[in-house]
Write an enzyme that holds these catalytic residues in place. Sequence first.
Site, PDB file in Angstrom:
ATOM      1  N   TYR A 105      23.099 -29.185-107.930  1.00 11.22           N
ATOM      2  CA  TYR A 105      23.861 -27.947-107.971  1.00 11.22           C
ATOM      3  C   TYR A 105      24.858 -27.949-109.141  1.00 11.22           C
ATOM      4  O   TYR A 105      25.654 -28.877-109.281  1.00 11.22           O
ATOM      5  CB  TYR A 105      24.616 -27.703-106.653  1.00 11.22           C
ATOM      6  CG  TYR A 105      25.654 -26.635-106.851  1.00 11.22           C
ATOM      7  CD1 TYR A 105      25.251 -25.320-107.115  1.00 11.22           C
ATOM      8  CD2 TYR A 105      27.008 -26.925-106.894  1.00 11.22           C
ATOM      9  CE1 TYR A 105      26.185 -24.334-107.394  1.00 11.22           C
ATOM     10  CE2 TYR A 105      27.941 -25.940-107.162  1.00 11.22           C
ATOM     11  CZ  TYR A 105      27.513 -24.658-107.416  1.00 11.22           C
ATOM     12  OH  TYR A 105      28.432 -23.687-107.712  1.00 11.22           O
ATOM     13  N   HIS A 153      37.533 -17.515-104.600  1.00  7.67           N
ATOM     14  CA  HIS A 153      36.360 -17.681-105.453  1.00  7.67           C
ATOM     15  C   HIS A 153      36.625 -17.052-106.821  1.00  7.67           C
ATOM     16  O   HIS A 153      37.185 -15.955-106.891  1.00  7.67           O
ATOM     17  CB  HIS A 153      35.176 -16.964-104.770  1.00  7.67           C
ATOM     18  CG  HIS A 153      33.846 -17.282-105.349  1.00  7.67           C
ATOM     19  ND1 HIS A 153      32.849 -16.336-105.487  1.00  7.67           N
ATOM     20  CD2 HIS A 153      33.322 -18.439-105.808  1.00  7.67           C
ATOM     21  CE1 HIS A 153      31.767 -16.909-105.993  1.00  7.67           C
ATOM     22  NE2 HIS A 153      32.027 -18.182-106.202  1.00  7.67           N
ATOM     23  N   ARG A 212      38.079 -19.442 -99.123  1.00 12.40           N
ATOM     24  CA  ARG A 212      37.550 -19.196-100.470  1.00 12.40           C
ATOM     25  C   ARG A 212      37.048 -17.769-100.687  1.00 12.40           C
ATOM     26  O   ARG A 212      36.263 -17.513-101.594  1.00 12.40           O
ATOM     27  CB  ARG A 212      36.372 -20.156-100.716  1.00 12.40           C
ATOM     28  CG  ARG A 212      36.725 -21.599-100.689  1.00 12.40           C
ATOM     29  CD  ARG A 212      36.920 -22.177-102.079  1.00 12.40           C
ATOM     30  NE  ARG A 212      35.742 -22.079-102.901  1.00 12.40           N
ATOM     31  CZ  ARG A 212      35.730 -21.595-104.142  1.00 12.40           C
ATOM     32  NH1 ARG A 212      36.825 -21.122-104.695  1.00 12.40           N
ATOM     33  NH2 ARG A 212      34.603 -21.564-104.838  1.00 12.40           N
ATOM     34  N   GLU A 232      33.221 -18.736 -99.879  1.00  8.68           N
ATOM     35  CA  GLU A 232      32.869 -17.853-101.007  1.00  8.68           C
ATOM     36  C   GLU A 232      31.791 -16.834-100.625  1.00  8.68           C
ATOM     37  O   GLU A 232      31.684 -15.796-101.267  1.00  8.68           O
ATOM     38  CB  GLU A 232      32.451 -18.664-102.235  1.00  8.68           C
ATOM     39  CG  GLU A 232      31.190 -19.467-102.034  1.00  8.68           C
ATOM     40  CD  GLU A 232      30.835 -20.318-103.240  1.00  8.68           C
ATOM     41  OE1 GLU A 232      31.728 -20.930-103.825  1.00  8.68           O
ATOM     42  OE2 GLU A 232      29.640 -20.352-103.596  1.00  8.68           O
ATOM     43  N   GLU A 259      34.137 -28.855-100.938  1.00 10.30           N
ATOM     44  CA  GLU A 259      33.817 -27.429-100.726  1.00 10.30           C
ATOM     45  C   GLU A 259      32.441 -27.247-100.096  1.00 10.30           C
ATOM     46  O   GLU A 259      31.490 -27.953-100.448  1.00 10.30           O
ATOM     47  CB  GLU A 259      33.850 -26.743-102.097  1.00 10.30           C
ATOM     48  CG  GLU A 259      33.500 -25.268-102.041  1.00 10.30           C
ATOM     49  CD  GLU A 259      33.536 -24.621-103.418  1.00 10.30           C
ATOM     50  OE1 GLU A 259      34.119 -25.210-104.356  1.00 10.30           O
ATOM     51  OE2 GLU A 259      32.941 -23.540-103.566  1.00 10.30           O
ATOM     52  N   ASP A 285      31.971 -29.597-104.996  1.00  3.97           N
ATOM     53  CA  ASP A 285      31.285 -28.524-104.265  1.00  3.97           C
ATOM     54  C   ASP A 285      29.921 -29.019-103.780  1.00  3.97           C
ATOM     55  O   ASP A 285      29.051 -29.356-104.590  1.00  3.97           O
ATOM     56  CB  ASP A 285      31.105 -27.329-105.221  1.00  3.97           C
ATOM     57  CG  ASP A 285      30.659 -26.062-104.505  1.00  3.97           C
ATOM     58  OD1 ASP A 285      30.255 -26.143-103.335  1.00  3.97           O
ATOM     59  OD2 ASP A 285      30.714 -24.977-105.143  1.00  3.97           O
ATOM     60  N   HIS A 297      27.952 -27.155-101.954  1.00  2.97           N
ATOM     61  CA  HIS A 297      27.131 -25.945-102.012  1.00  2.97           C
ATOM     62  C   HIS A 297      26.190 -25.814-100.817  1.00  2.97           C
ATOM     63  O   HIS A 297      24.988 -25.545-100.973  1.00  2.97           O
ATOM     64  CB  HIS A 297      26.351 -25.873-103.341  1.00  2.97           C
ATOM     65  CG  HIS A 297      26.381 -24.494-103.944  1.00  2.97           C
ATOM     66  ND1 HIS A 297      25.264 -23.718-104.058  1.00  2.97           N
ATOM     67  CD2 HIS A 297      27.400 -23.769-104.440  1.00  2.97           C
ATOM     68  CE1 HIS A 297      25.602 -22.560-104.615  1.00  2.97           C
ATOM     69  NE2 HIS A 297      26.884 -22.560-104.860  1.00  2.97           N
ATOM     70  N   HIS A 300      35.676 -25.982-114.135  1.00  2.28           N
ATOM     71  CA  HIS A 300      34.402 -26.580-113.732  1.00  2.28           C
ATOM     72  C   HIS A 300      33.962 -27.629-114.741  1.00  2.28           C
ATOM     73  O   HIS A 300      33.548 -27.280-115.843  1.00  2.28           O
ATOM     74  CB  HIS A 300      33.293 -25.526-113.718  1.00  2.28           C
ATOM     75  CG  HIS A 300      33.334 -24.608-112.548  1.00  2.28           C
ATOM     76  ND1 HIS A 300      32.264 -23.804-112.211  1.00  2.28           N
ATOM     77  CD2 HIS A 300      34.285 -24.368-111.619  1.00  2.28           C
ATOM     78  CE1 HIS A 300      32.587 -23.100-111.129  1.00  2.28           C
ATOM     79  NE2 HIS A 300      33.798 -23.415-110.765  1.00  2.28           N
ATOM     80  N   GLU A 313      40.109 -20.655-108.494  1.00  2.00           N
ATOM     81  CA  GLU A 313      38.984 -21.072-109.333  1.00  2.00           C
ATOM     82  C   GLU A 313      38.972 -20.214-110.599  1.00  2.00           C
ATOM     83  O   GLU A 313      39.166 -18.996-110.543  1.00  2.00           O
ATOM     84  CB  GLU A 313      37.676 -20.861-108.569  1.00  2.00           C
ATOM     85  CG  GLU A 313      36.436 -21.290-109.334  1.00  2.00           C
ATOM     86  CD  GLU A 313      35.163 -21.095-108.503  1.00  2.00           C
ATOM     87  OE1 GLU A 313      35.170 -20.264-107.569  1.00  2.00           O
ATOM     88  OE2 GLU A 313      34.167 -21.784-108.781  1.00  2.00           O
TER      89      GLU A 313
HETATM   90  C1  GCO Z   1      31.591 -21.691-106.927  1.00  2.00           C
HETATM   91  C2  GCO Z   1      30.282 -21.224-106.450  1.00  2.00           C
HETATM   92  C3  GCO Z   1      29.466 -20.475-107.451  1.00  2.00           C
HETATM   93  C4  GCO Z   1      28.204 -19.899-106.835  1.00  2.00           C
HETATM   94  C5  GCO Z   1      27.914 -18.580-107.447  1.00  2.00           C
HETATM   95  C6  GCO Z   1      26.731 -17.893-106.854  1.00  2.00           C
HETATM   96  O1  GCO Z   1      32.155 -22.535-106.246  1.00  2.00           O
HETATM   97  O2  GCO Z   1      32.050 -21.188-107.932  1.00  2.00           O
HETATM   98  O3  GCO Z   1      29.641 -22.167-105.680  1.00  2.00           O
HETATM   99  O4  GCO Z   1      29.252 -21.212-108.598  1.00  2.00           O
HETATM  100  O5  GCO Z   1      27.122 -20.738-106.981  1.00  2.00           O
HETATM  101  O6  GCO Z   1      29.054 -17.773-107.295  1.00  2.00           O
HETATM  102  O7  GCO Z   1      26.631 -16.595-107.348  1.00  2.00           O
HETATM  103 MG    MG Z   2      31.271 -22.962-104.476  1.00  2.00          MG
END
Ligand code: GCO
Ligand code: MG
Length: 408
Positions: A160, A317, A288, A267, A241, A215, A217, A122, A344
Amino acid sequence: MKITDAQVFVGGPGKNYVTLKVMTDQGIYGLGDATLNNHETLPAAYLRDYLVPNLVGMDPRNSEDIWQLFYRGAYFRRGPVAMAAYGAIDMALWDIKGKLAGMPLYQLFGGKSRDGAMVYAHAAGSDLDALMDSVASYVEQGFKAVRVQCGIPGMPSAGYAVPKDDVGTTPYITDFSGIRPSVEGWDTGRYMRYMPGALAEIRARFGPDLKILHDVHHRLLPREAAELAKAVEPVGLFWLEDPTPAEDQDALKLLRQHSTVPIAIGEVFNSIWDCNKLIENELIDFIRVAVTYAGGITHVKRIVDLAAMHHVRTGFHGAPSHSPLSMAAQAHLNAWAPNFGIQEYLVLGTPACDALFPSEHRMENGMMYVSDAPGLGVDFDETEAERYTYSPGSHPIVRLEDGTVWNY
Ligand code: GCO
Ligand code: MG
């Protein structure tokens, strides 16, 4: 063989890991992870109050029957709390099975399909320059794939997974502490106008080989997601994502008609019934789900097999809320799955976490190498666990400029 007892532990270094330890009359024990980020006490209570009292006396080798019994027996099926609790039991039973067989789990699935599994890190920055530094530091460490998130000029708050201030090359994790959620602002227009250009600059700086992920989100409507996907196509993303909220399995149809950008989602899914249409209609490229709250190895393996029939690859995830136990379960699936895509992974292997969960799984040059120890290949140090207590947290909530609640 019989299960004699099972215990639930909640706590860990900076995270409320929910760890299940299942004991047997043969001295072998199994470990599982039921950590549901910011709702950790719920699967813990379900395990302690309902599932563990029923588990005692069962034959741990019958992991399929036990999974079916809890899932069907609950009547009110699925949901993240229940699936996290069944998932922890399932992981622990597979761990026992592997220890009995004297084999690492990937051998029980069908052996290794690859030597190492590619992971992504990340990268984040309060602005594009800071993000570039963060990406550069991961590239230097040998990562081949990086998720990129940065602040958007004029956005009411950072955005995010974006730090408020420049954190340099330190891995950044959203602060979820406290029971009352913090409030973040969101402006779709500013995001849509800024992000394609920012991603193009990252591609220009790091060249064609770096795998770039982004992402969204869940923040866009289907039409907006289609527009963004079209706009970022020249960047050659590894994936885009969660472009839309994940409840609606039809939401990605419009995007698919307008763009070939690879899509990753899932996720927040906790069962095959959340993604069967997405997979069968080939509306996504990566699934995911996490073993942690999608019913453990037994259920996630079914999703992986369905995905394989439709050219959908895995991208489990791996946010920091997963304990090393479910990351290990995923490492075994990653070693085996013919349709593995990417994993990830957050560079957070702190000495405190390693002391609580000793293991020989290792990371090198952006690749994860699975342990050859029997079972999951991760242990749990109960003396270390005594150092930690539960501390409540909460995901932030998001509001638009006029106050409307939006998707975090
Ligand atoms: C990711 C996710 C996380 C979420 C988190 C919420 O891609 O890793 O979006 O960062 O925000 O798991 O609890
Ligand atoms: Mg995510």
